[in-house]
Design a protein around this motif. Structure first.
Motif, PDB file in Angstrom:
ATOM      1  N   MET A  68      40.754  40.749  39.495  1.00 54.65           N
ATOM      2  CA  MET A  68      41.085  39.878  38.560  1.00 54.65           C
ATOM      3  C   MET A  68      41.274  38.346  38.548  1.00 54.65           C
ATOM      4  O   MET A  68      41.709  37.769  39.932  1.00 54.65           O
ATOM      5  N   VAL A  69      40.679  37.609  37.620  1.00 53.28           N
ATOM      6  CA  VAL A  69      40.373  36.238  37.601  1.00 53.28           C
ATOM      7  C   VAL A  69      41.208  35.534  36.719  1.00 53.28           C
ATOM      8  O   VAL A  69      41.693  36.017  35.667  1.00 53.28           O
ATOM      9  N   LEU A 123      39.617  31.359  38.906  1.00 49.86           N
ATOM     10  CA  LEU A 123      40.495  31.247  40.086  1.00 49.86           C
ATOM     11  C   LEU A 123      40.228  32.878  40.627  1.00 49.86           C
ATOM     12  O   LEU A 123      40.600  33.647  39.988  1.00 49.86           O
ATOM     13  N   HIS A 124      39.970  32.946  41.914  1.00 48.46           N
ATOM     14  CA  HIS A 124      39.585  34.256  42.522  1.00 48.46           C
ATOM     15  C   HIS A 124      40.616  34.567  43.796  1.00 48.46           C
ATOM     16  O   HIS A 124      41.164  33.691  44.568  1.00 48.46           O
ATOM     17  N   TYR A 150      38.442  38.850  46.883  1.00 51.04           N
ATOM     18  CA  TYR A 150      37.168  38.566  46.358  1.00 51.04           C
ATOM     19  C   TYR A 150      36.268  37.636  47.122  1.00 51.04           C
ATOM     20  O   TYR A 150      35.264  37.716  47.346  1.00 51.04           O
ATOM     21  N   VAL A 151      37.061  36.454  47.508  1.00 52.50           N
ATOM     22  CA  VAL A 151      36.361  35.490  48.330  1.00 52.50           C
ATOM     23  C   VAL A 151      35.769  36.097  49.506  1.00 52.50           C
ATOM     24  O   VAL A 151      35.099  35.650  49.964  1.00 52.50           O
ATOM     25  N   ARG A 187      47.515  33.051  47.084  1.00 55.82           N
ATOM     26  CA  ARG A 187      46.515  32.226  47.084  1.00 55.82           C
ATOM     27  C   ARG A 187      45.468  32.565  46.016  1.00 55.82           C
ATOM     28  O   ARG A 187      45.028  33.853  45.893  1.00 55.82           O
ATOM     29  N   LEU A 188      45.047  31.355  45.363  1.00 60.07           N
ATOM     30  CA  LEU A 188      43.690  31.638  44.442  1.00 60.07           C
ATOM     31  C   LEU A 188      42.624  30.473  44.636  1.00 60.07           C
ATOM     32  O   LEU A 188      42.914  29.472  45.097  1.00 60.07           O
ATOM     33  N   TYR A 189      41.406  30.754  44.772  1.00 60.46           N
ATOM     34  CA  TYR A 189      40.144  30.179  45.232  1.00 60.46           C
ATOM     35  C   TYR A 189      39.216  29.875  43.868  1.00 60.46           C
ATOM     36  O   TYR A 189      38.950  30.916  43.178  1.00 60.46           O
ATOM     37  N   THR A 190      38.870  28.790  43.906  1.00 59.83           N
ATOM     38  CA  THR A 190      37.848  28.256  42.842  1.00 59.83           C
ATOM     39  C   THR A 190      36.431  28.581  43.500  1.00 59.83           C
ATOM     40  O   THR A 190      36.296  28.739  44.640  1.00 59.83           O
ATOM     41  N   ASP A 191      35.281  28.393  42.550  1.00 61.96           N
ATOM     42  CA  ASP A 191      33.933  28.646  43.023  1.00 61.96           C
ATOM     43  C   ASP A 191      33.661  27.559  43.957  1.00 61.96           C
ATOM     44  O   ASP A 191      32.885  27.835  44.954  1.00 61.96           O
ATOM     45  N   SER A 192      34.109  26.165  44.021  1.00 62.92           N
ATOM     46  CA  SER A 192      33.787  25.251  44.924  1.00 62.92           C
ATOM     47  C   SER A 192      34.330  25.677  46.198  1.00 62.92           C
ATOM     48  O   SER A 192      33.736  25.452  47.399  1.00 62.92           O
TER      49      SER A 192
END
Length: 319
Positions: free
Chosen positions: A1-2, A12-13, A17-18, A49-54
Motif C-alpha cells: 500500500m502506498v 511513499l512506499h 516494497y523498497v 518508515r516510508l520511502y520515496t522513489d528518490s
C-alpha cells in the motif's frame, strides 16, 4: 500500500516494497540509514518508515557502488550524481573523483579474526554480529569472496588438523548458513531471470550452494533455492516450471563420481542448451574434466560463476 502525494516523487512506499525493488534486505536498509545516514525516510505517527522513489533510486545506486567494490562507509555521503559517475566509471576515474574511498581490506583482517575468535567458545552472538556487520560495511562480493570463503576454508583446515572439534565446525557452519540464507534468499520480482541453486544428492553441506545463491542475487537473478541433497531429476522439473535460464550446483562430496557425472550428463540433455549448468566445490574440482565433457561448466570460484551468469544473459539477449 502506498500514500499518494501531489508529485510522483511523493509516493511513499513501505520498507518491504523498497527491499524488493532494490534487492537489499530490510536489515541492510535500516543499517545504512542508522549507521551511515545514507537516506532519511519519512516517518509516520507510529514511527513506520516510508520511502520515496528518490530514496529507492539512491539505495539502488549505493547497492551498485558496493557491488562494484566500495564499502558503504566510503560512499554513503556521496551525492547521487557522484554515485552515478562512480557506477559508470572505470577504476582510475573512481579514484580521481572520490579520493576518500577506503580500501575494504583494512577492515577485513579484523572481521576475520573476530570470526575465528568466536569458534573455540562457540560464541554465536560474536560470530553473527561480526558477519552481519561485515555484510553491511564491506561490498557484498568482497564479503563473500574475501571473508566468508576464507573463513569456511579456515574452519575446514582447523578441523582436519585436529585443532578444533567437529562440534566447532558444525557450530560455525550453522551460523554461516543462517546468515547466508537471510542475505541471499529473498522474494524477487518474477520478471527477473531464474537460476536454480542446490547441492546434488549426497551433498548435505549447503553453505557452498548458499554462496552461489548470494552471488546470483548480486547479478540480479531470481534465486530458486532447493537446498541440499536434491535429486538431479527433480532439478529439471523445477527448471522447466520456473523457466530457469541457469542452474548452479555445489558439490563438496562424491561417493560415486561416475554416477554423479552420468546424472549430470542426463540433466544436461533434459535442459535446453540456452540453460547452462554450472558446478563448483572441492569434489567437482577433482573431476572437472569429466564434468565438462558432459556439457556442464565447472567454475573454480564465485567470480567465475558470476562471469558465467553475465555471459548467459548477454547470449540470451542476443537471441
Amino acid at each position: 500500500m502506498v500514500t499518494l502525494g501531489m508529485e510522483t516523487n511523493n509516493i511513499l512506499h513501505p520498507i518491504g516494497y523498497v527491499a524488493r525493488r532494490t534487492g537489499l534486505t530490510t536489515h541492510v536498509i535500516r543499517v545504512w540509514e542508522h549507521r551511515y545516514s545514507a537516506i532519511e525516510p519519512t516517518r509516520t505517527e507510529t514511527n513506520r518508515r516510508l520511502y520515496t522513489d528518490s530514496d529507492i533510486e539512491r539505495l539502488s545506486l549505493l547497492k551498485a557502488a558496493t557491488v562494484a567494490g566500495h564499502s558503504i562507509s566510503s560512499v554513503a555521503s556521496i551525492s547521487n550524481d557522484s554515485l552515478k559517475s562512480i557506477v559508470r566509471a572505470d577504476e582510475s576515474v573512481v579514484i580521481e573523483q572520490a579520493p576518500n574511498l577506503v580500501d575494504p581490506a583494512s577492515e577485513l583482517e579484523d572481521y576475520l579474526k573476530r570470526c575465528q575468535d568466536s569458534v573455540p567458545d562457540m560464541n554465536r552472538t560474536l560470530l553473527e554480529n561480526t558477519l552481519r556487520d561485515a555484510s553491511v560495511a564491506l561490498s557484498m562480493p568482497y564479503f563473500l569472496e574475501k571473508l566468508v570463503v576464507p573463513f569456511m576454508r579456515w574452519i575446514g583446515d582447523e578441523w582436519h588438523e585436529g585443532r578444533i572439534r567437529v562440534v566447532h565446525e558444525q557450530f560455525a557452519s550453522v551460523v554461516i548458513r543462517d546468515i547466508l540464507y537471510h542475505l541471499g534468499i529473498q522474494e524477487c520480482d518474477s520478471s527477473l531471470p531464474a537460476v536454480i541453486v542446490c547441492t546434488p544428492a549426497g551433498n548435505a553441506h549447503e553453505n557452498g550452494a548458499l554462496l552461489v545463491a548470494n552471488a546470483a542475487a548480486l547479478e540480479g537473478w531470481r534465486v530458486v533455492y532447493l537446498g541440499a541433497n536434491t535429486p538431479l531429476h527433480e532439478i529439471s522439473v523445477v527448471a522447466k516450471k520456473q523457466q530457469a535460464r541457469a542452474v548452479g550446483l555445489s558439490a563438496t562430496y562424491m561417493e560415486d563420481p561416475g554416477r554423479l557425472v552420468a546424472e549430470l550428463s542426463h540433466l544436461r540433455q533434459m535442459l535446453p542448451d540456452s540453460c547452462p549448468i554450472f558446478i563448483g566445490g572441492s569434489a567437482a574440482g577433482q573431476r572437472y574434466e569429466d564434468l565438462e565433457k558432459t556439457g556442464v561448466q565447472y567454475v573454480s570460484d564465485l567470480q567465475a560463476f558470476r562471469a558465467g551468469l553475465r555471459d548467459t544473459l548477454e547470449t540470451y539477449n542476443l537471441t
